[in-house]
Design an enzyme around this catalytic site. Structure first.
Site, PDB file in Angstrom:
ATOM      1  CE  LYS A 118       5.820  -1.241  10.217  1.00  0.00           C
ATOM      2  NZ  LYS A 118       4.900  -0.510   9.344  1.00  0.00           N
ATOM      3  N   GLY A 166      -4.792  -1.751   5.030  1.00  0.00           N
ATOM      4  CA  GLY A 166      -4.038  -2.903   4.545  1.00  0.00           C
ATOM      5  C   GLY A 166      -4.733  -4.229   4.829  1.00  0.00           C
ATOM      6  NE  ARG A 167      -6.494  -3.638  10.978  1.00  0.00           N
ATOM      7  CZ  ARG A 167      -5.823  -2.497  11.104  1.00  0.00           C
ATOM      8  NH1 ARG A 167      -4.679  -2.326  10.449  1.00  0.00           N
ATOM      9  NH2 ARG A 167      -6.286  -1.515  11.860  1.00  0.00           N
ATOM     10  CG  HIS A 213      -5.594 -35.892  16.052  1.00  0.00           C
ATOM     11  ND1 HIS A 213      -5.854 -37.126  16.574  1.00  0.00           N
ATOM     12  CD2 HIS A 213      -6.546 -35.668  15.113  1.00  0.00           C
ATOM     13  CE1 HIS A 213      -6.901 -37.654  15.949  1.00  0.00           C
ATOM     14  NE2 HIS A 213      -7.343 -36.788  15.064  1.00  0.00           N
ATOM     15  CE  LYS A 243      -3.441   2.431   2.730  1.00  0.00           C
ATOM     16  NZ  LYS A 243      -4.370   2.428   3.855  1.00  0.00           N
ATOM     17  CD  GLU A 259       9.225  -6.122   7.043  1.00  0.00           C
ATOM     18  OE1 GLU A 259       9.030  -4.981   6.544  1.00  0.00           O
ATOM     19  OE2 GLU A 259       9.069  -6.377   8.245  1.00  0.00           O
ATOM     20  CD  GLU A 290      -1.846  -4.338  11.425  1.00  0.00           C
ATOM     21  OE1 GLU A 290      -0.621  -4.545  11.506  1.00  0.00           O
ATOM     22  OE2 GLU A 290      -2.450  -4.274  10.336  1.00  0.00           O
TER      23      GLU A 290
HETATM   24  O1  LIG Z   1       1.062  -2.759   2.227  1.00  0.00           O
HETATM   25  P1  LIG Z   1       2.172  -2.141   3.010  1.00  0.00           P
HETATM   26  O2  LIG Z   1       2.124  -0.645   3.008  1.00  0.00           O
HETATM   27  O3  LIG Z   1       3.503  -2.663   2.534  1.00  0.00           O
HETATM   28  O4  LIG Z   1       1.998  -2.556   4.524  1.00  0.00           O
HETATM   29  C1  LIG Z   1       2.057  -3.889   4.927  1.00  0.00           C
HETATM   30  C2  LIG Z   1       1.505  -4.061   6.321  1.00  0.00           C
HETATM   31  O5  LIG Z   1       2.258  -3.327   7.246  1.00  0.00           O
HETATM   32  C3  LIG Z   1       1.411  -2.788   8.246  1.00  0.00           C
HETATM   33  O6  LIG Z   1       1.338  -1.421   8.058  1.00  0.00           O
HETATM   34  C4  LIG Z   1       1.921  -3.093   9.618  1.00  0.00           C
HETATM   35  O7  LIG Z   1       3.271  -2.754   9.719  1.00  0.00           O
HETATM   36  C5  LIG Z   1       0.069  -3.450   8.006  1.00  0.00           C
HETATM   37  O8  LIG Z   1      -0.984  -2.721   8.499  1.00  0.00           O
HETATM   38  C6  LIG Z   1       0.093  -3.594   6.541  1.00  0.00           C
HETATM   39  O9  LIG Z   1      -0.873  -4.513   6.097  1.00  0.00           O
END
Ligand SMILES: O=P(O)(O)OC[C@H]1O[C@](O)(CO)[C@@H](O)[C@@H]1O
Length: 553
Positions: free
Chosen positions: A516, A272-273, A389, A202, A208, A358
């Site tokens: 972060k 995002g979620r 199990h 987003k 990452e 979240e």
């Molecule tokens: O889509 P992006 O901006 O890479 O964010 C990834 C995820 O990181 C977060 O902001 C949490 O760090 C989530 O809310 C989001 O889904």
């Protein structure tokens, strides 16, 4: 909370908390028929909850006192209910039909949504049909989605859930972790000439995702030269055919080197979620095709409409959300299990973890004051029957109360006869567990019943099944794209209902930021470029050990 409605609910809790589900059913056998809700294609049995119809009535009063009606209307209308980020919360607009209209800040967002969906569909069709090729002219065989959090969990969960309707000539993989082994393991056996990367972020700033995208780009450029003899220039230019982006940040996508023509956008009013019904679902759309994707959106929309219009006492997300509040705040429940009786839904609990935790892991209210009750639940789960199990022992005989959702399907997605040739097929064997577990959890087995089996008296207490363990059974005909959309929307709105009662902002996530920032600041300490003095003694000692282990003393 603190309202007369809440006080009435608390008093009522004192009356019913001690009652066993066996007694509640004895007093009111019709609860099996009447404490049920039908929402779109989902049937929800609420009768195995430690609640009566009076409880549900009082919970609805709590919701009304909390202003739930107004909050629902405000969300659907596009008001900026995410106050700490000053944003509208409009994931429901992602699933509005083409002929709907919703104007936000002077802009018809439905037209924007469908414009992107149409572009996604053209792209998905081109990849599926083979007209979108890689740089060597070969068709794409593997789509690798690079994203994390909401840009990963939704697409991967839905891809796994709907694999049975996907194009089996194409495979999707999902890279999320910055642990370099993730990208390595996901690409090591792939041919760069037939691989397409979807970089989903987003913000397009997430460490990452951008790191993994760079690693993937280097792997592609190198592989096209080494394995396919492309010149360095041609291999670099091939990035345009092998990389597409999904983001709200067009400039950052261009800076990364992805052609803006190959970017699929969404909007800051999609959290995002809450985003996989947007362009974030691009890899999923390539896998299952635009038609199935649209069926899924229609399923989301059917649940949105149910939530928006059904009276609260017959409204599935409202009642589920309120029951979660009931257990969290009045019974002290801390966790919530979600147990899909479908192997295809094996990533559903992980998806719900981000959605719920979240969203509702907050301890201040909208106005910044401390919350007045416990919020959030720790969501967890695994598909049945595997969990039976592993951890069901605690659900059955442990001392904790763990409300659990059992999700099952009448029709198998893969019809298979019983290998023994009996009347029951394998799905019957599977689903008998779904029905048995909730019955055992609710009604248990008394000491008398255990003794009557001839059990050694010393062992009787160990075999007693206390019962009185609350569950929701969610039953649908079949796991279709539409039903998956309905399930996700059900939980999205359930999460919102809880947040409204708790008075929190369910749409921000400030709590993830500090870690972060600190990680970024710590990098020079790990490499040895910076000292350790400014860090707390525990962290400094751990990093010193890490440095020593990497020969950087
Ligand atoms: O889509 P992006 O901006 O890479 O964010 C990834 C995820 O990181 C977060 O902001 C949490 O760090 C989530 O809310 C989001 O889904």
């Amino acid at each position: 909370m603190g309202t007369p409605a809440w006080e009435a609910l608390s008093r009522h809790h004192d009356d019913v908390a001690g009652a066993h589900l066996r007694d509640l059913f004895a007093q009111d056998p019709s609860r099996a028929r009447e404490m049920v809700v039908d929402a779109a294609d989902l049937h929800l049995d609420l009768s195995k909850h430690r609640a009566t119809r009076e409880t549900l009535r009082l919970l609805v009063e709590v919701a009304e006192a909390a202003g739930l009606r107004e909050r629902i209307d405000a969300m659907f209308a596009g008001e900026r209910i995410n106050t700490t980020e000053d944003r509208a919360v409009l994931h429901t607009a992602l699933r509005l039909p083409r002929d709907a209209r919703l104007v936000v800040d002077g802009q018809d967002v439905v037209a924007d949504v469908h414009e992107v969906l149409d572009r996604m569909a053209s792209f998905a069709d081109a990849v599926r049909g083979g007209s979108w090729t890689g740089a060597t002219g070969q068709r794409i065989r593997t789509v690798v989605n690079i994203g994390i959090g909401g840009s990963d969990l939704g697409p991967v969960m839905a891809y796994e859930a709907l694999k049975h309707v996907s194009d089996r000539d194409l495979t999707c993989r999902f890279v999320s972790n910055i642990d370099p082994t993730d990208v390595h393991e996901s690409t090591r056996d792939l041919d760069p000439a037939t691989t397409l990367f979807v970089v989903a972020s987003k913000t397009f700033t997430t460490l990452e995702t951008l790191t993994n995208a760079r690693l993937a780009r280097a792997w592609l450029v190198e592989g096209l030269q080494e394995r396919h003899g492309l010149s360095p220039e041609d291999a670099q230019a091939a990035v345009a055919q092998h990389f597409v982006a999904v983001s709200t940040a067009a400039e950052k996508v261009a800076d990364f080197g992805i052609d803006p023509q190959n970017m699929y956008g969404f909007w800051d009013w999609v959290g995002g979620r809450y985003s996989y019904a947007s362009a974030v679902g691009l890899s999923l759309m390539v896998a299952i095709g635009p038609t199935a994707f649209r069926e899924m959106l229609d399923g989301f929309h059917a649940m949105d409409e149910h939530f928006r219009t059904a009276p609260f006492d017959a409204n599935a997300p409202v009642l589920l959300g309120l029951l979660d509040v009931w257990y969290t705040d009045l019974f002290g429940a801390e966790t919530h299990a979600v147990l899909p009786y479908s192997q295809y839904l094996h990533r559903f609990p992980a998806y719900l973890q981000q959605l719920t935790m979240e969203s509702n892991g907050k301890s201040v209210r909208l106005d910044g004051s401390p919350v007045r009750a416990a919020t959030g639940e720790v969501w967890w789960g695994e598909p049945g029957t595997n969990g039976q199990h592993a951890f069901y022992q605690l659900l059955h005989q442990g001392t904790r109360i763990v409300p659990a959702d059992f999700i099952g399907f009448v029709e198998p997605v893969q019809p298979l006869a019983d290998p023994e040739g009996g009347a029951a097929d394998v799905h019957d064997l599977f689903m008998s567990n779904y029905f048995a577990q909730t019955a055992a959890l609710a009604f248990g087995k008394t000491a008398e019943e255990v003794a009557a089996d001839g059990t050694d008296p010393a062992v009787v207490p160990h075999k007693v099944m206390p019962g009185n363990r609350p569950t929701t059974s969610i039953l649908a005909q079949r796991l279709t794209p539409s039903v998956l959309g309905q399930l996700v929307a059900l939980y999205e709105h359930t999460t919102f209902v809880q947040g409204v009662v708790w008075g929190i902002d369910s749409f921000d996530q400030w709590g993830v930021e500090l870690g972060k920032t600190m990680a970024r600041q710590l990098v020079p300490a790990l490499t040895g470029e910076a000292g350790l003095d400014e860090h707390d003694p525990s962290t400094a000692a751990l990093v010193a050990r890490y440095r020593a282990g990497r020969g950087r003393v």
